[in-house]
Structures are given as C-alpha cells and as structure tokens.
Write a protein that holds these residues in place. Structure first.
Motif, PDB file in Angstrom:
ATOM      1  N   MET A  37     -41.392 -41.046  53.938  1.00 21.59           N
ATOM      2  CA  MET A  37     -40.425 -40.008  53.572  1.00 21.59           C
ATOM      3  C   MET A  37     -39.545 -40.459  52.423  1.00 21.59           C
ATOM      4  O   MET A  37     -39.233 -39.675  51.532  1.00 21.59           O
ATOM      5  CB  MET A  37     -39.542 -39.673  54.779  1.00 21.59           C
ATOM      6  N   SER A  38     -39.135 -41.713  52.462  1.00 21.91           N
ATOM      7  CA  SER A  38     -38.272 -42.238  51.409  1.00 21.91           C
ATOM      8  C   SER A  38     -38.968 -42.195  50.049  1.00 21.91           C
ATOM      9  O   SER A  38     -38.354 -41.841  49.044  1.00 21.91           O
ATOM     10  CB  SER A  38     -37.859 -43.669  51.738  1.00 21.91           C
ATOM     11  N   MET A  39     -40.245 -42.512  50.041  1.00 21.39           N
ATOM     12  CA  MET A  39     -40.995 -42.493  48.780  1.00 21.39           C
ATOM     13  C   MET A  39     -41.284 -41.073  48.304  1.00 21.39           C
ATOM     14  O   MET A  39     -41.408 -40.837  47.105  1.00 21.39           O
ATOM     15  CB  MET A  39     -42.304 -43.264  48.935  1.00 21.39           C
ATOM     16  N   ALA A  40     -41.352 -40.124  49.236  1.00 18.88           N
ATOM     17  CA  ALA A  40     -41.688 -38.743  48.879  1.00 18.88           C
ATOM     18  C   ALA A  40     -40.465 -37.908  48.507  1.00 18.88           C
ATOM     19  O   ALA A  40     -40.610 -36.771  48.074  1.00 18.88           O
ATOM     20  CB  ALA A  40     -42.425 -38.074  50.035  1.00 18.88           C
ATOM     21  N   SER A  41     -39.288 -38.457  48.666  1.00 10.86           N
ATOM     22  CA  SER A  41     -38.075 -37.698  48.360  1.00 10.86           C
ATOM     23  C   SER A  41     -37.201 -38.494  47.401  1.00 10.86           C
ATOM     24  O   SER A  41     -37.569 -39.576  46.972  1.00 10.86           O
ATOM     25  CB  SER A  41     -37.323 -37.351  49.648  1.00 10.86           C
ATOM     26  N   ASP A  42     -36.034 -37.939  47.094  1.00  8.84           N
ATOM     27  CA  ASP A  42     -35.123 -38.642  46.208  1.00  8.84           C
ATOM     28  C   ASP A  42     -33.687 -38.426  46.668  1.00  8.84           C
ATOM     29  O   ASP A  42     -33.427 -37.683  47.602  1.00  8.84           O
ATOM     30  CB  ASP A  42     -35.314 -38.213  44.752  1.00  8.84           C
ATOM     31  N   GLY A  43     -32.789 -39.094  46.023  1.00 12.03           N
ATOM     32  CA  GLY A  43     -31.367 -38.940  46.316  1.00 12.03           C
ATOM     33  C   GLY A  43     -30.988 -39.353  47.726  1.00 12.03           C
ATOM     34  O   GLY A  43     -31.547 -40.294  48.291  1.00 12.03           O
ATOM     35  N   ALA A  44     -30.046 -38.616  48.300  1.00 14.94           N
ATOM     36  CA  ALA A  44     -29.528 -38.943  49.625  1.00 14.94           C
ATOM     37  C   ALA A  44     -30.598 -38.820  50.707  1.00 14.94           C
ATOM     38  O   ALA A  44     -30.598 -39.588  51.673  1.00 14.94           O
ATOM     39  CB  ALA A  44     -28.339 -38.053  49.967  1.00 14.94           C
ATOM     40  N   ALA A  45     -31.531 -37.887  50.548  1.00 18.89           N
ATOM     41  CA  ALA A  45     -32.607 -37.732  51.535  1.00 18.89           C
ATOM     42  C   ALA A  45     -33.471 -38.990  51.575  1.00 18.89           C
ATOM     43  O   ALA A  45     -33.830 -39.479  52.651  1.00 18.89           O
ATOM     44  CB  ALA A  45     -33.459 -36.509  51.214  1.00 18.89           C
ATOM     45  N   ILE A  81     -36.705 -32.314  59.586  1.00 20.01           N
ATOM     46  CA  ILE A  81     -37.346 -32.489  60.891  1.00 20.01           C
ATOM     47  C   ILE A  81     -38.040 -33.846  60.946  1.00 20.01           C
ATOM     48  O   ILE A  81     -37.947 -34.567  61.948  1.00 20.01           O
ATOM     49  CB  ILE A  81     -38.343 -31.334  61.179  1.00 20.01           C
ATOM     50  N   GLN A  82     -38.712 -34.220  59.867  1.00 20.21           N
ATOM     51  CA  GLN A  82     -39.369 -35.523  59.823  1.00 20.21           C
ATOM     52  C   GLN A  82     -38.366 -36.660  59.938  1.00 20.21           C
ATOM     53  O   GLN A  82     -38.620 -37.649  60.631  1.00 20.21           O
ATOM     54  CB  GLN A  82     -40.169 -35.677  58.528  1.00 20.21           C
ATOM     55  N   LEU A  83     -37.225 -36.527  59.275  1.00 22.32           N
ATOM     56  CA  LEU A  83     -36.203 -37.567  59.348  1.00 22.32           C
ATOM     57  C   LEU A  83     -35.668 -37.700  60.771  1.00 22.32           C
ATOM     58  O   LEU A  83     -35.530 -38.807  61.298  1.00 22.32           O
ATOM     59  CB  LEU A  83     -35.057 -37.273  58.380  1.00 22.32           C
TER      60      LEU A  83
END
Length: 170
Positions: A93-101, A69-71
């Motif tokens: 969001m990019s810093m809080a997640s990994d991989g393709a997300a 939803i944030q993306l």
C-alpha cells in the motif's frame, strides 16, 4: 484516549465523513456502511478475527474507499498478531500511494516489521531479527521525517527509539 485509539478515530472519521455523504437510498451504500461499522467496531473492540473477516469482505465493494479499507485491514492484521501479512499488505500500500496515505501504511508496516524482528530474536534468529529491525527503523524514520503529524503523541518516535536500542545491543 490512547494514541492508538486516537489514530483509529481519525482514520474512521476520514472514512465515515465521505460515507455519510452517500445517499441512503442506495442499498449498496447502506450495506457497505453497515459492514464498515461492524468491521470498525470489531477492530476497536479487540475482536481482530471478526474485523479481519469483515475488512476482507469489504474490499471487493470498497470502490474509492479501497485504500482506507486496506489500511484498516492491515492494521487489524497487525493487532491480531499476523505481522508478516500486515507488513506485506502495508508495504504494498505504501508503494502504491503517496503523501500521508503512504506514510500511514508505512507506519503500520514498520510496526509489523518491529514485531517480526522481536519474534525472530526471541527464537534465536539474530540475523533475521536484525534485518526486520533495520527495515522497521528505516521505515519509521521515513514516516517521522516526512509526516511528523502522524505521531502527535510520540508513540512512533518511542517505537523508533526502542528499535535503536535493540539494534545497538545486537
């Protein structure tokens, strides 16, 4: 189907499949699904103000769907021309997640930074414009090197080339 619509369709599929598995007996799940469809339809229909309001409301009840939803909210902010807010949200969001997300969020952030750079240059703010473009270029390079599958039609690579040309002229 345009590259943007294709990416949106894949993103929607990633959310709708898990949502479809939710029991329809639960009014919360049904309400969330209905509101998500409204937000998604508004985004795809170019009604970014409505999409932004819907996504903002969805975040408090998104549960495990919050990153998606944030993306989509960040993407909607980008399409609405709220580049600074889109970049800020997508970078976090990019810093809080990994991989393709993480890479998908970074692609939204890079696109927003590119637009911020173009705006700054149009206003005669060369240093600020250059800074945004360099940030966009580095982010886009990271996305393309780590997750080239996120650019099946080359639109991200095309944006990266455009950024390189602009930077060379500065």
């Amino acid at each position: 189907m345009t590259p943007k619509r294709m990416m949106l369709a894949f993103m929607a599929l990633g959310v709708l499949l898990p949502l479809a598995a939710c029991g329809t007996a639960e009014s919360t799940s049904s309400g969330f699904r209905k509101n998500y469809v409204v937000a998604r339809s508004a985004l795809e229909g170019g009604e970014y103000g409505q999409a932004n309001r819907q996504y903002a409301r969805l975040m408090s009840s998104a549960g495990p769907f919050l990153p998606r939803i944030q993306l989509e909210y960040a993407h909607s902010l980008l399409r609405a021309g709220n580049y600074a807010q889109a970049a800020q949200m997508a970078e976090a969001m990019s810093m809080a997640s990994d991989g393709a997300a993480s890479a998908a969020a970074l692609a939204v952030a890079a696109t927003a930074r590119h637009e911020l750079g173009l705006e700054a240059l149009a206003e005669g703010k060369t240093q600020a414009g250059k800074m945004h473009l360099e940030h966009a270029q580095a982010s886009m390079a990271q996305v393309l090197s780590t997750h080239p599958e996120l650019d099946p039609l080359g639109s991200l690579a095309g944006r990266q080339a455009s950024i390189a040309v602009r930077l060379k002229a500065l």
